[in-house]
Design a protein around this motif. Structure first.
Motif, mmCIF file in Angstrom:
data_model
loop_
_atom_site.group_PDB
_atom_site.id
_atom_site.type_symbol
_atom_site.label_atom_id
_atom_site.label_comp_id
_atom_site.label_asym_id
_atom_site.label_seq_id
_atom_site.Cartn_x
_atom_site.Cartn_y
_atom_site.Cartn_z
ATOM 1 N N VAL A 2 -7.018 -7.165 -0.092
ATOM 2 C CA VAL A 2 -6.003 -7.579 -1.254
ATOM 3 C C VAL A 2 -5.725 -8.242 -2.396
ATOM 4 N N SER A 3 -6.616 -9.018 -2.845
ATOM 5 C CA SER A 3 -6.514 -10.008 -4.095
ATOM 6 C C SER A 3 -5.219 -9.934 -5.325
ATOM 7 N N SER A 4 -5.980 -9.061 -5.523
ATOM 8 C CA SER A 4 -5.213 -8.427 -6.828
ATOM 9 C C SER A 4 -3.767 -7.936 -6.633
ATOM 10 N N SER A 5 -2.629 -7.750 -7.269
ATOM 11 C CA SER A 5 -1.812 -7.265 -8.050
ATOM 12 C C SER A 5 -0.880 -6.345 -9.091
ATOM 13 N N ARG A 6 -2.756 -5.575 -8.970
ATOM 14 C CA ARG A 6 -2.938 -4.776 -10.570
ATOM 15 C C ARG A 6 -2.043 -3.564 -9.736
ATOM 16 N N PRO A 32 -7.858 6.982 0.191
ATOM 17 C CA PRO A 32 -6.617 7.447 1.640
ATOM 18 C C PRO A 32 -6.192 5.801 1.338
ATOM 19 N N LEU A 33 -4.753 6.089 2.290
ATOM 20 C CA LEU A 33 -3.965 4.931 2.313
ATOM 21 C C LEU A 33 -4.412 4.061 3.480
ATOM 22 N N LYS A 34 -4.438 3.053 3.303
ATOM 23 C CA LYS A 34 -5.275 1.672 3.661
ATOM 24 C C LYS A 34 -3.914 0.602 3.989
ATOM 25 N N ILE A 35 -4.377 0.047 4.600
ATOM 26 C CA ILE A 35 -4.000 -1.298 5.701
ATOM 27 C C ILE A 35 -4.032 -2.598 5.214
ATOM 28 N N SER A 36 -3.934 -3.470 4.425
ATOM 29 C CA SER A 36 -4.426 -4.744 3.868
ATOM 30 C C SER A 36 -3.946 -5.703 5.121
ATOM 31 N N THR A 37 -5.285 -6.271 5.448
ATOM 32 C CA THR A 37 -5.075 -7.389 6.408
ATOM 33 C C THR A 37 -5.245 -8.602 5.970
ATOM 34 N N SER A 38 -4.450 -8.673 4.538
ATOM 35 C CA SER A 38 -5.238 -10.131 4.191
ATOM 36 C C SER A 38 -3.221 -10.886 4.001
ATOM 37 N N GLU A 39 -3.571 -12.596 4.476
ATOM 38 C CA GLU A 39 -1.968 -13.362 5.137
ATOM 39 C C GLU A 39 -1.163 -12.676 4.064
ATOM 40 N N LYS A 40 -1.376 -13.067 2.529
ATOM 41 C CA LYS A 40 0.047 -12.191 2.028
ATOM 42 C C LYS A 40 0.829 -11.177 2.371
ATOM 43 N N ASN A 41 -0.273 -10.117 2.443
ATOM 44 C CA ASN A 41 0.668 -9.120 2.398
ATOM 45 C C ASN A 41 -0.343 -8.493 4.299
ATOM 46 N N TYR A 61 -7.585 1.677 -10.505
ATOM 47 C CA TYR A 61 -6.395 2.070 -9.514
ATOM 48 C C TYR A 61 -6.121 1.452 -8.279
ATOM 49 N N PHE A 62 -4.654 1.167 -8.292
ATOM 50 C CA PHE A 62 -4.018 0.188 -7.189
ATOM 51 C C PHE A 62 -2.543 0.725 -7.182
ATOM 52 N N GLU A 63 -2.155 1.385 -6.209
ATOM 53 C CA GLU A 63 -0.830 0.938 -5.262
ATOM 54 C C GLU A 63 -0.564 0.959 -4.366
ATOM 55 N N TRP A 64 0.632 -0.023 -4.315
ATOM 56 C CA TRP A 64 1.501 -0.167 -3.312
ATOM 57 C C TRP A 64 1.701 1.049 -2.373
ATOM 58 N N TYR A 65 2.072 1.389 -1.535
ATOM 59 C CA TYR A 65 3.056 2.311 -0.677
ATOM 60 C C TYR A 65 4.147 1.663 0.640
ATOM 61 N N ASP A 66 4.399 0.959 1.118
ATOM 62 C CA ASP A 66 5.279 -0.075 1.437
ATOM 63 C C ASP A 66 5.685 -0.458 0.635
ATOM 64 N N GLY A 67 7.087 -0.874 0.568
ATOM 65 C CA GLY A 67 7.477 -1.779 -0.457
ATOM 66 C C GLY A 67 7.401 -3.475 0.267
ATOM 67 N N GLU A 68 7.942 -4.074 -0.505
ATOM 68 C CA GLU A 68 7.619 -6.001 0.549
ATOM 69 C C GLU A 68 8.570 -6.003 1.458
ATOM 70 N N VAL A 69 7.755 -6.477 2.378
ATOM 71 C CA VAL A 69 9.197 -7.366 3.553
ATOM 72 C C VAL A 69 9.238 -8.753 3.905
ATOM 73 N N SER A 70 9.623 -8.885 4.696
ATOM 74 C CA SER A 70 10.235 -10.173 5.250
ATOM 75 C C SER A 70 9.376 -11.325 5.586
ATOM 76 N N PRO A 71 9.252 -12.925 4.990
ATOM 77 C CA PRO A 71 8.891 -13.177 5.108
ATOM 78 C C PRO A 71 8.213 -13.652 7.123
ATOM 79 N N TRP A 72 9.433 -13.146 7.452
ATOM 80 C CA TRP A 72 9.133 -13.556 9.199
ATOM 81 C C TRP A 72 8.211 -12.592 9.716
ATOM 82 N N TYR A 73 8.137 -11.259 8.714
ATOM 83 C CA TYR A 73 7.745 -10.277 9.243
ATOM 84 C C TYR A 73 6.509 -10.249 8.702
ATOM 85 N N LYS A 74 6.433 -10.528 7.944
ATOM 86 C CA LYS A 74 4.871 -10.770 7.787
ATOM 87 C C LYS A 74 3.850 -11.430 8.071
ATOM 88 N N GLU A 75 4.677 -13.161 9.219
ATOM 89 C CA GLU A 75 3.861 -13.679 9.611
ATOM 90 C C GLU A 75 3.359 -13.385 11.305
#
Length: 130
Positions: A2-6, A32-41, A61-75
């Protein structure tokens, strides 16, 4: 992925299925619920039109299911996903992509031999009986 934040809301809310939560896109198709594999999310779950990224078919149509996570957790998640891709050979340029494993080949050969033995047995039984 996902590169868009629509962002958009679903008209029918959460659909529950055996595969987990889902939403309905603007086409009325279950997404269905999908999981992002992007570096950003990395690892962040989302709903999106099943026709994305096809610009002609995608309803937007696009909607995040989870809230944003910390930079440490993303890495951390991104590193784990990268290691998994590398260990399973899912990365780009994998020379073994689409190849059958030796174990799968052995299973197919054994299955064919079992079928052959059964067929020969049936044929012999028919000849002996008749």
């Amino acid at each position: 992925m996902v590169s868009s934040s629509r962002s958009a809301g679903s008209t029918s809310g959460v659909n529950k299925s055996n595969n987990g939560p889902s939403r309905t896109c603007y086409y009325g198709v279950i997404t269905p619920l999908k999981i992002s594999t992007s570096e950003k999310n990395p690892g962040r779950r989302y709903f999106g039109c099943r026709y994305w990224p096809d610009e002609v078919e995608d309803c937007g149509y696009f909607e995040w299911y989870d809230g944003e996570v910390s930079p440490w957790y993303k890495e951390l998640l991104f590193e784990v996903m990268a290691k998994k891709k590398k260990s399973t050979g899912q990365g780009k340029g994998n020379p073994h992509h689409g190849e059958i494993s030796l174990m799968d080949l052995v299973r197919v050969v054994i299955g064919l031999l079992v079928i052959l033995v059964v067929m020969v047995g049936i044929l012999m039984w028919m000849v002996y009986k008749g």
